[in-house]
Write a protein that holds these residues in place. Structure first.
Motif, short mmCIF file in Angstrom:
data_model
loop_
_atom_site.label_atom_id
_atom_site.label_comp_id
_atom_site.label_asym_id
_atom_site.label_seq_id
_atom_site.Cartn_x
_atom_site.Cartn_y
_atom_site.Cartn_z
N ALA A 111 3.32 8.60 11.68
CA ALA A 111 3.03 9.95 12.18
C ALA A 111 4.32 10.76 12.32
N ALA A 112 5.45 10.08 12.58
CA ALA A 112 6.71 10.79 12.78
C ALA A 112 7.45 11.05 11.47
N LEU A 113 7.15 10.27 10.42
CA LEU A 113 7.89 10.40 9.16
C LEU A 113 7.57 11.73 8.47
N SER A 114 8.56 12.24 7.75
CA SER A 114 8.36 13.47 7.01
C SER A 114 7.80 13.14 5.62
N GLU A 115 6.61 13.63 5.33
CA GLU A 115 5.93 13.42 4.04
C GLU A 115 5.97 11.99 3.53
N PRO A 116 5.57 11.02 4.32
CA PRO A 116 5.58 9.65 3.78
C PRO A 116 4.68 9.58 2.55
N GLN A 117 5.12 8.85 1.53
CA GLN A 117 4.40 8.84 0.26
C GLN A 117 3.37 7.72 0.18
N ALA A 118 3.79 6.53 0.60
CA ALA A 118 2.89 5.40 0.41
C ALA A 118 3.05 4.40 1.54
N TYR A 119 1.97 3.71 1.83
CA TYR A 119 1.99 2.62 2.81
C TYR A 119 1.46 1.38 2.09
N VAL A 120 2.26 0.32 2.09
CA VAL A 120 1.90 -0.92 1.41
C VAL A 120 1.79 -2.03 2.45
N PRO A 121 0.60 -2.22 3.03
CA PRO A 121 0.44 -3.32 3.99
C PRO A 121 0.26 -4.64 3.24
N ILE A 122 0.99 -5.67 3.67
CA ILE A 122 0.88 -7.00 3.07
C ILE A 122 0.40 -7.95 4.15
N ASP A 123 -0.69 -8.64 3.90
CA ASP A 123 -1.16 -9.60 4.89
C ASP A 123 -1.96 -10.69 4.21
N ILE A 124 -2.00 -11.84 4.86
CA ILE A 124 -2.71 -12.99 4.33
C ILE A 124 -4.19 -12.95 4.69
N SER A 125 -4.52 -12.19 5.74
CA SER A 125 -5.90 -12.17 6.21
C SER A 125 -6.68 -11.05 5.50
N ARG A 126 -7.48 -11.45 4.51
CA ARG A 126 -8.09 -10.51 3.56
C ARG A 126 -8.97 -9.46 4.24
N GLU A 127 -9.83 -9.91 5.15
CA GLU A 127 -10.80 -8.98 5.75
C GLU A 127 -10.09 -7.96 6.65
N GLN A 128 -9.17 -8.48 7.48
CA GLN A 128 -8.45 -7.59 8.37
C GLN A 128 -7.64 -6.57 7.56
N LEU A 129 -7.07 -7.03 6.46
CA LEU A 129 -6.27 -6.15 5.60
C LEU A 129 -7.13 -5.05 5.01
#
Ligand code: TRP
Length: 323
Positions: free
Chosen positions: A100-118
């Motif tokens: 929310a604080a970043l200026s024009e963030p382009q992409a968010y790449v979440p990496i997680d082992i838990s498929r459903e939560q991801l």
């Protein structure tokens, strides 16, 4: 109007070591252990969320406070149009104040082992941050070379986000090679924003990892219950206990399951003998001084660009830049 932003899902987790193979291999060692990633099945993940809310477990709330109060400063360090890659994103809670604080963030790449939560978290993030590309990667980030190439950046910096002092759940050599792997993955100019728990009065640490309500004990002992549920094991929960303590020589909290009696248990058809007092190692949680962590980061090819702590110096957030 901006183009419709995309949400993608990449599944790299197919060829992971099974719980069965890991449990049998771990219990066959002279010093028994089970890799800590197996703590986080559905029940374990729910218990871990309760740990994060315990009065004794200062880690989560202190880190969230630092990230919230310093969001503006952190965002200006990271710069505009950045691509944020989160290792072990869980429910994607901690990243929100930052995005929310970043200026024009382009992409968010979440990496997680838990498929459903991801999958759930990726949808929530795409809904709440409609200008963001969300590329969810289901993978074991502790093996960084299994990660796919990242989407191209929009001219901003690629920054890895690794909160929760999860870096402390690696041994120092593992932490160094993890950070080196991140440096290669993120590419030239990459940054890392890392939550690191600090050394402090052992009484505070002992309480944080052996809480009075017994939630941490239940979380660790769930490894045995998971073996009973999934691997047809016959662990008698009355014959095992939990042990956690800060080891000042090693600078780490050590968490174990302890056999209370001489016994034999069967796991997936294989028999394992325990002597009274014998332990199964479940997790380490290393603690650092600010200077110690900076040295580790330098070893891995970064320079320390900034660091934020709370007033009581319980916890730290480090911003590292790839050299
Ligand atoms: N990264 C967390 C930490 O080291 C993980 C953790 C918190 C944990 N409490 C735990 C792991 C209890 C095992 C058992 O603080």
């Amino acid at each position: 109007m901006r183009a419709q932003k995309q949400i993608a899902f990449v599944d790299m987790a197919a060829k992971q070591e099974s719980f069965r193979d890991a449990a049998i291999a771990g219990l066959s060692q002279r010093r028994k252990s089970i890799p800590s990633r197996f703590l986080y099945d559905e029940r374990g993940s729910a218990l871990f969320e309760r740990i994060c809310e315990l009065p004794e477990y200062y880690v989560t709330r202190t880190e969230l406070a630092i990230l919230g109060e310093r969001a503006g400063e952190i965002a200006s360090r990271l710069g505009p149009r950045c691509q944020l890659v989160e290792f072990g994103s869980g429910a994607s809670v901690k990243v929100r104040s930052l995005l929310a604080a970043l200026s024009e963030p382009q992409a968010y790449v979440p990496i997680d082992i838990s498929r459903e939560q991801l999958r759930d978290a990726a949808h929530d993030m795409a809904r709440d941050f409609p200008d963001l590309d969300v590329v969810a990667v289901c993978a074991d980030y502790s093996a960084p070379f299994t990660l796919p190439p990242l989407p191209p950046t929009g001219g901003g910096r690629r920054v890895g986000f690794f909160p929760g002092s999860t870096i402390g759940n690696f041994t120092p050599p593992e932490a160094t090679s993890f950070l080196m792997g991140c440096r290669h993955l993120l590419g030239p100019g990459g940054g890392m924003l890392i939550g690191v728990d600090l050394k402090k009065d052992p009484a505070i640490l002992n309480a944080a990892y052996d809480d009075s309500a017994g939630v941490t004990a239940a979380f660790i002992l769930n490894l045995l219950e998971r073996m009973n549920r999934e691997l047809d094991a016959d662990c008698d929960m009355n014959r095992f206990g939990f042990e956690a303590f800060y080891n000042p020589e090693m600078g780490r909290v050590e968490l174990y399951i302890r056999s209370l009696v001489d016994q034999i248990v069967t796991v997936a058809g294989v028999r394992f003998g325990f002597t009274a007092g014998e332990r199964i190692h479940a997790e380490y949680s290393y603690k650092f001084d600010l200077a110690e962590f900076r040295r580790l980061a330098e070893h891995a090819g970064y320079r320390s660009a900034a660091c934020w702590t709370d007033a009581a110096r319980l916890f730290s957030v480090h911003y590292l830049l790839a050299e």
